[in-house]
Design an enzyme around this catalytic site. Structure first.
Site, PDB file in Angstrom:
ATOM      1  N   HIS A   1      -6.467  -3.157  17.828  1.00 16.42           N
ATOM      2  CA  HIS A   1      -6.318  -1.885  17.135  1.00 16.42           C
ATOM      3  C   HIS A   1      -5.316  -0.975  17.825  1.00 16.42           C
ATOM      4  O   HIS A   1      -5.226   0.196  17.489  1.00 16.42           O
ATOM      5  CB  HIS A   1      -7.668  -1.151  17.051  1.00 16.42           C
ATOM      6  CG  HIS A   1      -8.576  -1.692  15.990  1.00 16.42           C
ATOM      7  ND1 HIS A   1      -9.384  -2.777  16.201  1.00 16.42           N
ATOM      8  CD2 HIS A   1      -8.787  -1.303  14.721  1.00 16.42           C
ATOM      9  CE1 HIS A   1     -10.071  -3.031  15.105  1.00 16.42           C
ATOM     10  NE2 HIS A   1      -9.727  -2.158  14.184  1.00 16.42           N
TER      11      HIS A   1
ATOM     12  N   GLU B   1      -4.804  -7.280   2.469  1.00 20.96           N
ATOM     13  CA  GLU B   1      -3.546  -6.564   2.732  1.00 20.96           C
ATOM     14  C   GLU B   1      -2.332  -7.198   2.096  1.00 20.96           C
ATOM     15  O   GLU B   1      -1.501  -6.526   1.501  1.00 20.96           O
ATOM     16  CB  GLU B   1      -3.292  -6.447   4.244  1.00 20.96           C
ATOM     17  CG  GLU B   1      -4.026  -5.322   4.940  1.00 20.96           C
ATOM     18  CD  GLU B   1      -5.458  -5.661   5.208  1.00 20.96           C
ATOM     19  OE1 GLU B   1      -5.862  -6.799   4.923  1.00 20.96           O
ATOM     20  OE2 GLU B   1      -6.184  -4.787   5.700  1.00 20.96           O
TER      21      GLU B   1
END
Lengths: 363, 332
Positions: B137, B68
């Site tokens: 998440h 990322e």
């Protein structure tokens, strides 16, 4: 000249015949251990070889061949032709000399201004490493990109940013290249395609990878056939233990991006010795692990750096992908002007100083 | 309120609206490209980029390795050198890995370069509390990113505003973070066939009213509207505003509402501490203190990691019943 440095061989000036068999400076034939790390780094006893300045000698066969081996092969093939591809013209030589002297003089003036209380903050000087900046950047076109670190003054100068603009920036003036908003660690120039200047190590490498991506995108998606810009990413030995370095090596090799990763290995990350921080200190080896050539070059010799740079940049321009070049060099001053620099052995510095003074007087 | 004098509309789901907006912009400008994990061949983890790689090729819809920080930085470098990339975080939470690049380069590089380089980048992805996705998440990154100088943040909540905000974000010369919500991707709505772009800095008047201003965004809009039904039955007239622009706040729309109702309730999914609600409360107090008849009330998620168990998860997030109670207390 010789009395001050008894351990050193006197080297022949450039004007005499130079060939791969008699390089300007032969690392392994000198008794003193130059490039301090190099001798300590060798895990196997190394046989002196003609092109010893490229110590990418792989004793075990590998499927990835270092750029220097390719260059060596080409040289032996052309052994009958003139050796003019190794020499530089006087104009080129003067250009390189001017660039390096400018870099040195500029940094010395920065130090003066800082210690007189006219310049502030974190200022990281490039003294000693000029050959890397000059050797690489002077081969670039205006539309090629350079991405640097906080040690970026000389990269800016080599890329063509006027010294006045860089110095003004260091004084925080609106006439600076970034209007005084960036400072020492954030040199940018849209005109000269200098993409920074970054304070955190490693964070410029993805940006450089992005610029290389744009170059490929413009060629393949936008169908701009003439676009062959190459990007150079400069960073140090400390950065080579950072995730972003490895992530970008992977992506650049995966997509064959036109980029050259230039490691300025000056053996020290502030006070952390490269050998104390890195499991395998031979950084050039990390290139083949990702599928790109890894080259190791003497970063104190501008001509050797230029030769390697020429091949790496040409490779990228041809669309063959990235190269990892490790330049062994040394910073003559501390990490920054605020660094007391007490951990390094003065003798280490002396070794590199000798090399510089023997390389310079070739003109 | 926005009036559409369009002849035809078509029905689609929110994720399709996002894709439609994205595709229109990619058709319009060849420099627009997408980067992220599984955006290409897989079509995106929530199918926002489905079919685009086939249409535009592997370089324009780039499947990145799992890195990322580096691919966000790569997008920044691409934006600086002329492209207009859209970075997808497979889950917004993963962008924590990219905080270095988002803060230092997306946010600040335009400034540190003395204005020389623009970063026309869009960072988007699903966030928020889903259905038992677990703590990591279920994060709300808008509160972490809001302090970064130089970035703009918007949150979509309907297919109509999702498409409009996506297009606006892509056309913006500034770095924009577009927050989507995992539970809203299958919302259905009829949107105009005609092309439209929304403003990144405007709030949306969902339901005009007189008694109380309820400010919300993203998924909580639906909890608020559910509570509003109950409130109306009880005789209250709440004004519901979906703030949409998380940074900067649309203080014009919000201010006009506060001047009318004199009571404010903020309902958000962020944590209590340092959330969007906290900033909004401060902004309202600073700017509209004289118009308030009661202190600003802020309902946020609990300051805890989101539990896996469904019942516990429900308790960490604001529920319609709590909204009703809060309004009743506020309007006493």
């Amino acid at each position: 000249m010789s009395s001050a440095f008894p351990a050193m061989k006197i080297l022949q000036p450039l004007s005499t015949t130079r060939s791969p068999e008699k390089p300007l400076f032969d690392l392994l034939k000198s008794p003193s251990s130059f490039l301090g790390s190099a001798s300590k780094l060798r895990f196997n006893a190394q046989k002196p070889s003609p092109s010893s300045s490229y110590s990418s000698s792989c004793h075990r066969p590998s499927t990835i061949v270092a750029v220097s081996d390719v260059v060596k092969e080409k040289k032996t093939l052309k052994s009958n032709s003139s050796l003019s591809n190794l020499l530089i013209t006087k104009e080129e030589g003067l250009e390189l000399y001017e660039d390096m002297v400018l870099g040195r003089a500029f940094e010395d003036m920065c130090a003066q201004m800082y210690y007189r209380g006219k310049m502030f903050g974190f200022v990281h000087l490039y003294n000693g490493q000029e050959a890397v900046s000059t050797g690489f950047i002077k081969l670039l076109k205006q539309e090629d990109y350079v991405c640097s670190t906080y040690r970026d003054h000389v990269h800016a100068l080599s890329k063509g940013v006027p010294a006045r603009a860089v110095m003004s920036e260091l004084f925080g003036k609106t006439t600076g290249c970034c209007r005084g908003q960036g400072g020492s660690m954030h040199m940018f120039s849209k005109e000269h395609n200098l993409l920074g200047g970054f304070a955190f190590i490693g964070e410029g490498i993805p940006v450089a990878t992005g610029a290389a991506f744009t170059s490929k995108y413009r060629r393949e998606v936008l169908k701009e056939a003439g676009c062959d810009s190459v990007t150079l990413a400069f960073f140090g030995d400390g950065t080579c233990n950072n995730g972003q370095f490895f992530e970008c090596l992977n992506m650049a090799a995966l997509w064959k991006l036109p980029i050259v990763f230039v490691v300025e290995n000056n053996l020290w990350a502030i006070g952390m010795s490269h050998l104390r921080a890195t499991s395998d200190p031979e950084i050039w080896k990390k290139g083949p692990a990702f599928g790109m050539p890894g080259v190791h070059v003497d970063g104190m010799d501008v001509l050797k750096v230029r030769e390697v740079a020429k091949e790496a940049i040409a490779r990228a321009r041809r669309g063959e992908g990235p190269t990892l070049v490790e330049c062994e060099t040394y910073r003559f001053r501390g990490h920054s002007l605020a660094d007391p620099d007490e951990l390094r052995d003065p003798g280490e510095l002396l070794n590199f100083v000798i090399l510089v003074y023997f390389v310079f007087p070739f003109l | 309120m926005v009036f559409h004098f369009c002849i035809t509309r078509h029905e689609l789901l929110l994720f399709e609206a996002l894709r439609e907006g994205l595709e229109e912009e990619m058709d319009r400008d060849p420099r627009v490209c997408v980067m992220g994990e599984d955006v290409g061949h897989y079509g995106g983890s929530y199918k926002v980029t489905k079919g685009l790689a086939k249409k535009y090729g592997d370089l324009r819809v780039l499947d990145t390795p799992i890195a990322e920080n580096s691919f966000t930085g790569m997008a920044v470098g691409a934006a600086m050198t002329g492209l207009r990339p859209i970075v997808e975080g497979m889950n917004m939470g993963f962008l924590l890995l990219a905080f270095n690049q988002i803060s230092n380069n997306c946010g600040m590089l335009h400034y540190t370069s003395g204005g020389q380089f623009k970063i026309p980048i869009v960072i988007r992805g699903p966030g928020g509390v889903g259905r038992q996705l677990g703590a990591e998440h279920s994060q709300r990154l808008e509160s972490y990113f809001q302090s970064i100088p130089g970035i703009q943040m918007v949150a979509c909540s309907t297919p109509y505003n999702a498409k409009g905000l996506m297009k606006a974000a892509i056309r913006s010369e500034n770095p924009v973070i577009l927050f989507e919500h995992v539970l809203l991707y299958n919302l259905k709505e009829r949107i105009p066939d005609e092309e439209y772009v929304l403003s990144l800095e405007e709030a949306e008047m969902v339901r005009p009213g007189e008694h109380v201003t309820i400010l919300t965004y993203s998924r909580m809009r639906y909890h608020v509207m559910q509570a509003a039904k109950t409130l109306v039955n009880k005789g209250y007239d709440p004004e519901v505003i979906d703030i949409r622009s998380l940074k900067p706040f649309d203080l014009y729309t919000i201010g006009n509402s506060v001047k009318k109702t004199h009571r404010v309730l903020i309902v958000e999914e962020c944590m209590r501490t340092g959330g969007i609600g906290a900033s909004l409360t401060a902004a309202i107090n600073e700017n509209f203190h004289d118009y308030l008849d009661a202190p600003v009330v802020c309902l946020s998620s609990q300051d805890v990691p989101t539990p896996y168990a469904g019942t516990l998860e429900e308790w960490t997030v604001v529920q319609p019943a709590q909204i009703v109670t809060a309004v009743e207390q506020l309007c006493r």
